[in-house]
Design a protein around this motif. Structure first.
Motif, PDB file in Angstrom:
ATOM      1  N   ASN A 120      -6.363  76.879  71.394  1.00 22.85           N
ATOM      2  CA  ASN A 120      -7.027  76.822  72.543  1.00 22.85           C
ATOM      3  C   ASN A 120      -7.184  75.500  73.400  1.00 22.85           C
ATOM      4  O   ASN A 120      -7.645  75.380  74.305  1.00 22.85           O
ATOM      5  N   GLY A 121      -6.570  74.411  72.712  1.00 19.95           N
ATOM      6  CA  GLY A 121      -6.603  73.108  73.125  1.00 19.95           C
ATOM      7  C   GLY A 121      -7.819  72.314  73.181  1.00 19.95           C
ATOM      8  O   GLY A 121      -7.928  70.996  73.511  1.00 19.95           O
ATOM      9  N   SER A 122      -9.045  72.806  72.613  1.00 17.74           N
ATOM     10  CA  SER A 122     -10.175  71.841  72.728  1.00 17.74           C
ATOM     11  C   SER A 122     -10.043  70.892  71.225  1.00 17.74           C
ATOM     12  O   SER A 122      -9.280  71.292  70.237  1.00 17.74           O
ATOM     13  N   ASP A 123     -11.068  70.254  70.983  1.00 19.43           N
ATOM     14  CA  ASP A 123     -11.075  69.181  69.930  1.00 19.43           C
ATOM     15  C   ASP A 123     -11.302  70.428  68.748  1.00 19.43           C
ATOM     16  O   ASP A 123     -11.927  71.343  68.743  1.00 19.43           O
ATOM     17  N   ILE A 124     -10.995  69.856  67.420  1.00 19.54           N
ATOM     18  CA  ILE A 124     -11.001  70.503  66.321  1.00 19.54           C
ATOM     19  C   ILE A 124     -12.450  70.130  65.859  1.00 19.54           C
ATOM     20  O   ILE A 124     -12.636  68.897  65.584  1.00 19.54           O
ATOM     21  N   GLU A 125     -13.309  70.978  65.425  1.00 16.56           N
ATOM     22  CA  GLU A 125     -14.731  70.829  64.832  1.00 16.56           C
ATOM     23  C   GLU A 125     -14.617  70.998  63.226  1.00 16.56           C
ATOM     24  O   GLU A 125     -14.337  72.278  62.991  1.00 16.56           O
ATOM     25  N   TYR A 126     -15.255  70.288  62.300  1.00 19.02           N
ATOM     26  CA  TYR A 126     -15.323  70.648  60.985  1.00 19.02           C
ATOM     27  C   TYR A 126     -16.540  69.847  60.573  1.00 19.02           C
ATOM     28  O   TYR A 126     -17.534  68.973  61.202  1.00 19.02           O
ATOM     29  N   THR A 127     -17.034  70.325  59.294  1.00 19.88           N
ATOM     30  CA  THR A 127     -18.237  69.878  58.563  1.00 19.88           C
ATOM     31  C   THR A 127     -17.469  69.260  57.181  1.00 19.88           C
ATOM     32  O   THR A 127     -16.758  69.821  56.632  1.00 19.88           O
ATOM     33  N   PHE A 128     -18.086  68.216  56.937  1.00 15.79           N
ATOM     34  CA  PHE A 128     -17.834  67.394  55.689  1.00 15.79           C
ATOM     35  C   PHE A 128     -19.085  67.371  54.926  1.00 15.79           C
ATOM     36  O   PHE A 128     -20.119  66.861  55.283  1.00 15.79           O
ATOM     37  N   GLU A 129     -18.789  67.553  53.583  1.00 15.53           N
ATOM     38  CA  GLU A 129     -19.632  67.406  52.483  1.00 15.53           C
ATOM     39  C   GLU A 129     -19.017  66.626  51.443  1.00 15.53           C
ATOM     40  O   GLU A 129     -17.741  66.634  50.986  1.00 15.53           O
ATOM     41  N   ILE A 130     -20.102  65.957  50.424  1.00 15.07           N
ATOM     42  CA  ILE A 130     -19.790  65.152  49.351  1.00 15.07           C
ATOM     43  C   ILE A 130     -20.425  65.761  48.391  1.00 15.07           C
ATOM     44  O   ILE A 130     -21.742  65.872  48.258  1.00 15.07           O
TER      45      ILE A 130
END
Length: 948
Positions: free
Chosen positions: A120-130
């Motif tokens: 869709n052309g928008s930024d990629i969003e993600y969650t990061f966990e340690i």
């Protein structure tokens, strides 16, 4: 002797009197330097405070992890993309977990080597966990930018000679991106503490699609400082001039070429025609936004880099950029370059008068510039923490005083809230220090620091006179909002660039080509041409019998996007020429007989009003109308039906969603209500704590009553639907308000205000932002405003469907009325078949989805579009959770009829409401009174138009 002792004592006293204030101020300064606010809970700075000295331990280790070794074949696929194997995350919730064996405990940066999957052309969003946990809130929403390529060569032109915005094509490439703050409030990337041993690093997709090839845990060596070359020889190659608008790559589709028409030295220029000659400006302000230029060096040697730029937006402040050469920082100074404020265009070399020199080998090279807050980052973060602390104080105060306290009563706030005075002193101290640092960094004071000054003066007054707080509470709330806006404004880093210069060693920057008199003559010509230039038309203008004319009542940016889509898609594939213009005078034009063939983006009530006067054509006469109608939901077309025909196709659809503050709800131990009974319970809990809730209501003017439709002003029609009653009777000759259900629903609606004390007139945004109103029901486009304009509460609120009415069988009725815009065909349309083809194309789900994505890429998330069709909504860049919430409510939207005299329904329902709420009239009597008048008007209008 006595005289001498007396004189000596007097001298000591005078010296002490003079010196003591100096000592006091000095001590105060030391105190200010040492005192600071505790970092806001859940923030990155709070995480750093917990780590303490561990953040200074940064081992020089480099751990490279092949992501494909950890993919779960049953869940995540491995694909070869651009000759590199990678794990592909395609759906919201897809999770990749890699394992890392850390040899030394310490503080590390972490990066991803990723490629965006074109979507869709928008930024990629993600969650990061340690190890299954997020160390701070910023890890819950991280951003990976896409890469777009601006079309090379000369920009396209319309048939009048104006340059048009070039296409931007998404480019798939591998990029290493160090995990950093998505809000742009930090100067450096995030660091993470990893103890010695094995750890699990997890990446969960929230929006869009991506492929991950490698994860790296590292600490790079410190960048060296710049040292001037000692053996630089003169370069004989000609200086290179790069027109900045011809950037090679950008990480944001909001970065597109702009037009400056008031300065002939901004090239290319023309006094009457549009020339795209700069890039950046107010669109280039957010973190992760980068521009890359490519250039060819013909002769190896040392070169300086110069720019012609403008930064006239943030008064007195620098704008900061990180600058990479061939993908790397050549030295430390390039990690934060400041561009000073000026009302005029400036030509400068990087490094200023002592220009930096860079060694370039013969061949192709790149310059990449990205946004950073630079040395203002820590200061902005401290003020942001102060905003949060002030908002917390305000909420505690109104829990005792309410939002409208008795100004003559002493609430003993200094005793009722034990830490209030200490916190006010602390915030005042911090803000004074921040103001001082701001002035030192920028060299400006006055208006730029007035907001900070005003609030710490007020805090000092509150500490001196706690009893004065209630009488100044509204001003306190306003000042907090102003300070939050100050943070948002100073976080943005605008910069507009005209040219870049690559000059050989010893070569000076060129001067302006036009002198004062030539520039003045250019402006005179521009002024004279403004009298003969048609500014309402957009793009190509045709003069043929086959052309159709389309009008749009919207802004120029929106119109340019639509016209570009028409030329590249509709006209190209259908062979139908379209003249496109901006106009909000449709009714006046129709009366004068000069209207267009098709009008788009017209308000909900207008199609039937125009149909009554035979100003628009029934589109239901076209053979394939039923096929088109089948692409909508069962009720979408109801507002546009009249006397058996349909007169419009819907474009947009807005409806209500419930917004609530998760932080306040968690603090009070409550959950968002699913039914109106639960809603009443939450209202009681909030009101016991002197907070309130928001129900949608807006007082309407006469023109709004005619044009905007009955469902867009209050929640009353929605409550009617949830109780199983539509507003109008089946024969559309009267309302359904005279029955018992109509009365009970009206009584329920008015009791929100008379019994529960909800505010009729309110500012939803400010009250939700401050926490006065932790729950509000508003149109779902309220999301756009919160997301963009309230960064201080980002992550502290959520969106959910509105409360439902419980049916007799125990099921939930979540029905509600929608609102929106539509497109119509005017009766004067000559090429009706071509106009119908345009209407079908414009309202198609793919066209609407494309328009939504493109307009957001141009104007940002604040302009997020609300298409009528669910398939189009799915193409708008909502996250998975947000989209799920919207679609769950979307399928429960039912449209109401628009009828002759319908404006009287809206007006008289509003009249009845005001009589009950403001004048304490009897609900049943007043509803019947105004309902009778409404029914009389409906019959009168039906007779007027020959329907009786």
């Amino acid at each position: 002797m006595l005289k001498k002792l007396t004189s000596f004592a007097l001298a000591i006293t005078i010296v002490a009197t003079v010196m003591l204030p100096v000592v006091f101020v000095s001590a105060s300064d030391n105190e200010e330097k040492s005192e600071k606010l505790p970092a806001k809970q859940g923030t990155y700075y709070a995480y750093l405070e917990q780590l303490g000295e561990d953040i200074t331990n940064c081992p020089e280790e480099n751990i490279e992890i092949d992501a494909t070794l950890f993919a779960e074949p049953s869940k995540l696929g491995i694909e070869c993309i651009l000759e590199k194997n990678a794990v592909v995350l395609e759906n919201t919730g897809d999770k990749l977990t890699v394992k890392a064996n850390v040899k030394q405990s310490g503080f590390y940066n972490i990066s991803l080597t990723y490629a965006a999957i074109i979507a869709n052309g928008s930024d990629i969003e993600y969650t990061f966990e340690i190890d299954g946990k997020t160390c701070f809130d910023g890890m819950k929403k991280l951003i990976l930018p896409r890469v777009f390529q601006i079309a090379e060569g000369d920009f396209p032109q319309d048939n009048r000679g104006n340059e048009l915005r070039p296409d931007q094509t998404e480019v798939q490439m591998w990029k290493e991106y160090v995990i950093e703050d998505a809000e742009g409030i930090l100067e450096k990337p995030y660091g993470f503490y990893l103890s010695k041993g094995e750890h699990e690093l997890s990446f969960t997709l929230q929006r869009e699609k991506m492929a991950i090839a490698e994860v790296r845990i590292f600490n790079d060596a410190a960048l060296p400082s710049y040292t001037a070359p000692t053996d630089a020889g003169k370069v004989s190659a000609k200086p290179i001039v790069i027109e900045a608008e011809h950037a090679k790559y950008t990480t944001s589709s909001m970065l597109y070429p702009l037009s400056v028409m008031n300065n002939p030295n901004t090239t290319p220029s023309n006094p009457s025609l549009v020339r795209l000659n700069t890039i950046g400006g107010e669109n280039w302000v957010y973190p992760s936004q980068a521009l890359t230029w490519e250039f060819e060096i013909e002769e190896s040697g040392y070169y300086s880099i110069g720019m012609r730029y403008l930064q006239d937006i943030n008064n007195g402040m620098d704008s900061h950029r990180r600058i990479k050469i061939d993908g790397e920082y050549p030295f430390n100074e390039m990690a934060d370059q400041a561009f000073s404020y000026s009302r005029k265009w400036k030509r400068v070399s990087l490094g200023g008068s002592d220009a930096y020199y860079f060694y370039f080998e013969k061949g192709t090279h790149t310059i990449e510039m990205s946004v950073t807050t630079g040395d203002m980052a820590k200061l902005i973060s401290e003020v942001d923490d102060a905003v949060y602390k002030l908002s917390e104080m305000y909420r505690k105060i109104i829990m005792i005083t309410g939002t409208a306290p008795d100004i003559y009563r002493d609430y003993y706030l200094d005793e009722m809230i034990p830490d209030l005075m200490d916190n006010m002193r602390l915030v005042s101290t911090v803000l004074k220090r921040c103001e001082k640092q701001f002035i030192e960094k920028t060299g400006v004071a006055g208006g730029e620091t007035a907001t900070i000054t005003q609030i710490y003066y007020q805090l000092d007054d509150f500490v001196e006179s706690p009893h004065s707080i209630p009488s100044r509470l509204s001003t306190f709330e306003t000042n907090i909002s102003s300070l939050a806006t100050w943070v948002m404004d100073n976080r943005e880093q605008p910069l507009e660039i005209d040219k870049l210069y690559i000059n050989g060693y010893g070569t000076e920057l060129p001067k302006d080509e036009y002198n004062f008199f030539e520039s003045a003559w250019f402006l005179v010509k521009s002024f004279l041409m403004s009298f003969v230039t048609d500014y309402s038309s957009v793009g190509n203008v045709y003069d043929t019998d086959e052309v159709i004319t389309v009008w749009m009542s919207s802004g120029r940016d929106q119109a340019e996007v639509v016209k570009s889509m028409i030329d590249s898609d509709f006209s190209k594939n259908k062979g139908i020429a379209v003249n496109f213009a901006i106009s909000s005078a449709l009714v006046q034009a129709v009366m004068a007989g000069k209207g267009p063939d098709v009008a788009i983006n017209i308000s909900r009530g207008q199609p039937v009003n125009l149909a009554l006067r035979e100003a628009v054509l029934p589109i239901s006469k076209f053979k394939d109308y039923k096929d088109v109608a089948a692409t909508y939901t069962e009720t979408d077309l109801i507002p546009y039906h009249f006397n058996g025909d349909c007169y419009a196709l819907p474009e947009t659809k807005t409806f209500y969603m419930m917004f609530y503050r998760t932080d306040i709800f968690n603090e009070l131990g409550i959950t968002p209500p699913k039914t109106w009974d639960e809603f009443y319970y939450i209202a009681e809990v909030l009101q016991r704590n002197n907070m309130n809730m928001g129900i949608p209501y807006s007082s309407m003017s006469a023109s709004e009553a005619v044009s905007s439709g009955v469902g867009s002003h209050s929640i009353f029609p929605t409550l009617l639907l949830q109780n199983g009653v539509r507003l109008y009777a089946d024969d559309l000759r009267s309302t359904n308000l005279s029955g018992e259900v109509g009365y009970k629903t009206f009584k329920m609606w008015t009791e929100f205000y008379t019994l529960y004390g909800f505010d009729v007139e309110k500012n939803d945004f400010n009250r939700f932002r401050s926490g006065e109103m932790p729950l509000t029901i508003s149109k779902y486009t309220f999301y756009n405003q919160l997301y963009v304009a309230a960064p201080e509460i980002r992550g502290l609120w959520a969106m959910a469907p509105i409360p439902a009415t419980v049916n007799e069988d125990g099921t939930l009725n979540r029905s509600q009325v929608g609102a929106g815009t539509a497109c119509v065909m005017l009766r004067g349309a000559k090429n009706q078949d071509s106009a119908w083809e345009f209407m079908k194309w414009w309202t198609d789900a793919d066209t609407q989805g494309t328009y939504g994505r493109q307009i957001e890429s141009v104007l940002g998330p604040a302009s997020r579009y609300a298409p009528c069709k669910a398939e189009a909504v799915k193409q708008i860049p909502w996250s998975g959770v947000e989209l799920e919430m919207l679609l769950s409510q979307f399928e429960n939207v039912y449209e109401l009829e628009e009828i002759p005299g319908g404006y009287y329904s809206s007006r008289n329902i509003d009249n009845a409401f005001k009589e009950v709420v403001y004048n304490n009239e009897n609900p049943r009597e007043i509803l019947n009174y105004w309902n009778d008048k409404t029914n009389d008007e409906i019959i009168r209008k039906r007779k007027e138009f020959g329907l009786e």
